[in-house]
Enzyme design. Structure first.
Site, PDB file in Angstrom:
ATOM      1  CE1 TYR A 112      85.409  23.569  60.480  1.00 19.62           C
ATOM      2  CE2 TYR A 112      85.362  22.435  62.589  1.00 19.62           C
ATOM      3  CZ  TYR A 112      85.959  22.653  61.358  1.00 19.62           C
ATOM      4  OH  TYR A 112      87.075  21.949  61.006  1.00 19.62           O
ATOM      5  CD1 TRP A 114      85.487  17.935  60.350  1.00 19.39           C
ATOM      6  CD2 TRP A 114      85.898  16.020  59.249  1.00 19.39           C
ATOM      7  NE1 TRP A 114      86.774  17.985  59.889  1.00 19.39           N
ATOM      8  CE2 TRP A 114      87.064  16.823  59.215  1.00 19.39           C
ATOM      9  CE3 TRP A 114      85.932  14.777  58.628  1.00 19.39           C
ATOM     10  CZ2 TRP A 114      88.230  16.418  58.573  1.00 19.39           C
ATOM     11  CZ3 TRP A 114      87.100  14.372  58.000  1.00 19.39           C
ATOM     12  CH2 TRP A 114      88.224  15.195  57.971  1.00 19.39           C
TER      13      TRP A 114
END
Ligand SMILES: Nc1nc2c(c(=O)[nH]1)N[C@H]1C(S)=C(S)[C@@H](COP(=O)(O)OP(=O)(O)OC[C@H]3O[C@@H](n4cnc5c(=O)[nH]c(N)nc54)[C@H](O)[C@@H]3O)O[C@H]1N2
Ligand SMILES: Nc1nc2c(c(=O)[nH]1)N[C@H]1C(S)=C(S)[C@@H](COP(=O)(O)OP(=O)(O)OC[C@H]3O[C@@H](n4cnc5c(=O)[nH]c(N)nc54)[C@H](O)[C@@H]3O)O[C@H]1N2
Ligand SMILES: [Mo]
Length: 767
Positions: A112, A114
């Protein structure tokens, strides 16, 4: 000397890099962006070697003893530089070994994070693409941003589109809404960013239009600055995590006064009898009214009653920030807001109803793109193995243990190999001391990141990725108004390689290169991805996007817009023809499914349940910690940049305290303080302000974890304090905003946390 102008983009917007030889000498915002983010000026930090991983490295204990035996030394063992060939051989052998010995479920590649906004070199998509070619991996579902919220909405509203701004555009709110009730924030702080990039930042334009039309705005938030100071708002400084009680109290007042829209409830909802019985006190003997809500929320009962009287007469829109569901029982504020909006009966009307996430990202509430967003395919998922994203520490600590999610009982896989590319769990996860313990368990941990992050420091095998300015890529998403070129500005630093190149070299070793790259190189892929977006726009929507060459030269291309129609207007017009994807085909206010599940922490109708930690259950000296998103950076990215440093003082993050709370503790503005609870401790610099409710402390996320020998983080990272529990046994979302702490004066300032971090890394890498 000629200056090259290089179009580029990040999650915080599009810009032009001015490059002389291999040096960035300036950054210019996109001219048409009305509110460019100052974070763009921090981008040249990437070109500095200081915090970069410049070579592949392997942890000493792992190199000597192999996988499995020395997990406790992660983060303290030296990191030894090795060649790319050596590092990649080790990685591919580990993937093969774990796959053969334990099965691919034991490879945890949720990864996980960005990462960069480039959709081609998207690190976790490429990792998944590779692993899907060799038997699969365990992944994750939902996000740290939103989990409890979309999970409950999928069951009670049929899909989670309303989470991403589909309910009403901000333009439509500005044009039609008369009373706007904002739960959480509508803040340019968070709207700076959009996952996958953004062309123009429009939130402030919409807010100005709302102000200029004289819309009545109620800001329900512990923080006054969750909306700009120039907005004339009625600020309701609510106790954190109690919004559900306010929503139910408002709904209960409507019911008591018979001002609710009974016709809407009977035509468009199911289970409203249970909900109304709960509001009237028939279920638990407690009437949900303004007095009840006031006592839980710390707000004024008279104002609650007055708002309940006004709402049905006016076009009323409720907005709910994502932050509200990043909490214990985070399903409830999202569901209760839907219940309140259903009582008002304005769902599906322009400027009415309820929507979630406005301002949480820059594109939420913008006109959406109707076209296909540029994306790299991760291929077909060959395994359906996953965990709810925020249950990572639970999984590592309890392999094989059972848990529930979305109504099903599941088991945690036995993760032996962890591969993290493009995320920073030692930034994003809660209760980092618990994560540290969990992190000792896997046999091997591989981290691929440009930066020597807190996670990278704790890797066994560390692979240096290049940053987006060292390669070519393409940005865009369904909430962005433009597809954007991200052109290479400088050569890769040190031995860094692009994410695509790293995975190609691994694909070679794993024997799947042809399927992985399909014979295309970087520019071949960018052209291919762009052409898929372009031909979809032409074929399906008759919308002309320029050819690739023109797009690449200009730096951006427009996307086709969706028509601006409120979410559920079709359902409102013809409820039978447009049934929702729920158990009843309607909005669910009393759920048969949840009734059968009988989960103690997610009841069958929207309900108030006190969270695990909150001011209503706090000791005299405890404060509620709001760890919101940082103003000057994206999470932990570009922490050393100017806009991030501007928010720090005396070498660390600032914690905001109310003057009353500061005085009680003998804390003055600018003093070093220690925040602590049973889970951990950190230092911060006190900023004494009256812009938040007394009893609430505010410490933004993202400072780089800099622990010392006494277990105190020196940087001001709130996640050493936060609570690592699921929102409920239904949603299992992260509960970061549910957290009590104590704060004391701290006599001595041990120095700038960034310098201390650098010194710690120098010891690990022996440089
Ligand atoms: N207490 C608390 N905690 C929270 C939250 C909160 O509200 N409160 N919010 C949560 C939320 S909503 C989120 S989304 C998470 C965010 O958590 P993350 O997404 O993990 O945070 P980032 O700092 O953006 O991490 C991205 C990482 O990718 C790396 N990276 C950048 N570009 C590239 C690239 O091109 N290639 C590779 N391989 N790596 C790259 C960066 O260096 C960085 O280490 O945090 C969560 N944590
Ligand atoms: N500058 C910047 N912008 C970002 C990010 C970043 O790192 N930096 N991260 C991006 C990401 S990944 C995400 S998911 C979004 C998140 O977007 P949000 O979830 O909207 O952002 P937060 O900053 O966590 O919270 C917004 C506000 O909610 C309020 N709040 C917290 N708890 C409660 C509560 O119980 N009740 C009420 N009424 N209010 C509460 C706080 O006062 C806080 O300031 O932000 C995005 N935007
Ligand atoms: Mo997020």
């Amino acid at each position: 000397m000629t200056i090259r102008r290089i179009p580029h983009c990040s999650h915080w917007g599009a810009y032009t890099l001015l490059v002389e030889e291999d040096r960035i000498i300036g950054v210019e915002p996109l001219p048409q962006d009305p509110a460019p983010s100052p974070i763009i000026h921090s981008v040249p930090e990437w070109a500095k070697p200081d915090r970069r991983v410049l070579r592949p490295m392997v942890r000493e204990g792992w190199l000597e003893h192999g996988p499995g035996s020395t997990g406790r030394a992660r983060g303290s063992d030296r990191l030894i530089p090795v060649s790319w060939d050596h590092a990649l051989d080790l990685v591919s052998k580990e993937i093969t070994r774990v796959s053969k010995q334990h099965g691919n479920e034991s490879i945890f590649a949720g990864s996980y994070g960005w990462t960069s906004c480039g959709r081609f070199h998207h690190a976790s998509s490429l990792l998944k693409r590779l692993l899907n070619l060799v038997g699969g991996y365990t992944g994750h579902v939902d996000t740290y941003s939103i989990a409890a919220g979309p999970v409950i909405l999928r069951h009670v509203l049929g899909d989670d589109g309303a989470c991403g701004g589909e309910a009403n555009t901000l333009e439509s709110i500005a044009a039609h809404t008369e009373t706007l009730v904002v739960f959480g924030a509508l803040s340019p702080r968070t709207a700076q960013n959009e996952a996958g990039g953004i062309g123009t930042h429009r939130l402030e334009d919409s807010l100005r239009a709302i102000r200029d039309r004289g819309v009545k705005v109620v800001l329900v938030s512990p923080l006054r600055d969750d909306m700009p100071g120039w907005m004339d708002v009625d600020w309701w400084p609510i106790r954190p995590n109690t919004d559900t009680a306010l929503m139910l109290g408002l709904a209960g007042e409507l019911l008591a006064a018979r001002r609710h829209d009974a016709g809407f409830l009977s035509t468009y909802t199911s289970g409203s009898d249970d909900f109304l019985a709960y509001l009237s006190g028939d279920i638990d003997g407690q009437r949900k009214d303004a007095d009840w809500a006031a006592q839980i929320t710390g707000l004024d009962a008279g104002r609650i009653r007055a708002l309940a009287r006004q709402m049905p007469d006016k076009r009323t829109m409720l907005t709910v920030s994502w932050s509200l569901q990043r909490a214990h029982h985070g399903e409830q504020p999202f569901w209760a807001a839907l219940g309140l909006a259903a009582m008002l009966g304005q769902i599906g009307l322009p400027g009415g109803g309820v929507g979630y996430g406005y301002g949480s990202l820059g594109g939420v509430g913008a006109a959406m793109s109707a076209g296909k967003s540029p994306a790299m395919s991760k291929g077909r998922d060959v395994l359906r193995s996953f965990i709810p994203v925020a249950r990572i520490a639970d999984m590592l600590l309890n392999p094989g243990a059972s848990y529930t999610y979305e109504g099903k009982t599941r088991r945690y896989p036995d993760a032996r190999l962890v591969y993290w590319a493009g995320g920073n769990p030692f930034h994003h996860h809660q209760d980092l001391n618990r994560l540290s313990e969990a992190w000792t368990r896997p046999e091997t941990i591989i981290v691929q990141d440009p930066m020597m992050t807190a996670t990278a420091r704790r890797a066994d095998i560390l692979l240096p990725a290049s940053t987006s300015i060292e390669r070519n890529d393409i940005a865009g998403n369904k909430r962005s108004d433009l597809v954007l070129a991200m052109q290479q500005a400088i050569a890769p630093l040190g031995e860094a390689k692009s994410d695509f190149d790293i995975f190609c070299l691994l694909a070679d070793r794993l024997g799947v290169r042809d399927a992985f790259d399909e014979g295309r190189d970087e520019m071949g892929w960018l052209r291919h991805i762009y052409d898929l977006t372009r031909s979809d726009a032409a074929d399906r929507l008759g919308f002309d996007m320029p050819p690739f060459e023109d797009f690449w030269t200009k730096g951006h291309a427009p996307c086709p817009r969706r028509p601006d129609v409120p979410h559920l207007s079709d359902f409102r017009a013809e409820p039978e023809a447009n049934r929702l994807n729920t158990e009843s085909g309607r909005i669910v206010l009393g759920s048969r499914q949840l009734g059968q599940l009988a989960l103690p922490d997610c009841p069958a109708h929207p309900a108030w349940q006190p969270p695990a930690e909150w001011l209503g259950g706090a000791a005299e000296d405890e404060l509620h910690l709001v760890s919101h998103q940082p103003q000057g950076r994206l999470h932990s990215q570009l922490e050393t940049g100017g806009s991030s440093r501007a928010e720090k003082r005396n070498g660390r993050e600032q914690v905001r305290l109310h003057p009353q709370d500061a005085a009680k503790r003998g804390i003055t503005d600018g003093a070093t303080v220690r925040l602590w609870n049973a889970r951990g401790a950190c230092l911060a610099t006190a900023r004494v302000t009256d812009t938040q409710r007394p009893g609430v402390a505010v410490l933004p996320t993202g400072a780089w974890l800099t622990g010392d020998a006494h277990g105190t983080d020196l940087s001001g990272n709130p996640n050493v304090l936060t609570l690592d529990i699921g929102s409920s046994a239904f949603g299992q979302g992260c509960a970061a905003h549910t957290c009590l702490v104590r704060i004391d004066p701290h006599d001595e300032n041990p120095g700038d946390a960034m310098d201390i971090y650098a010194a710690q890394v120098a010891v690990l890498t022996d440089t």
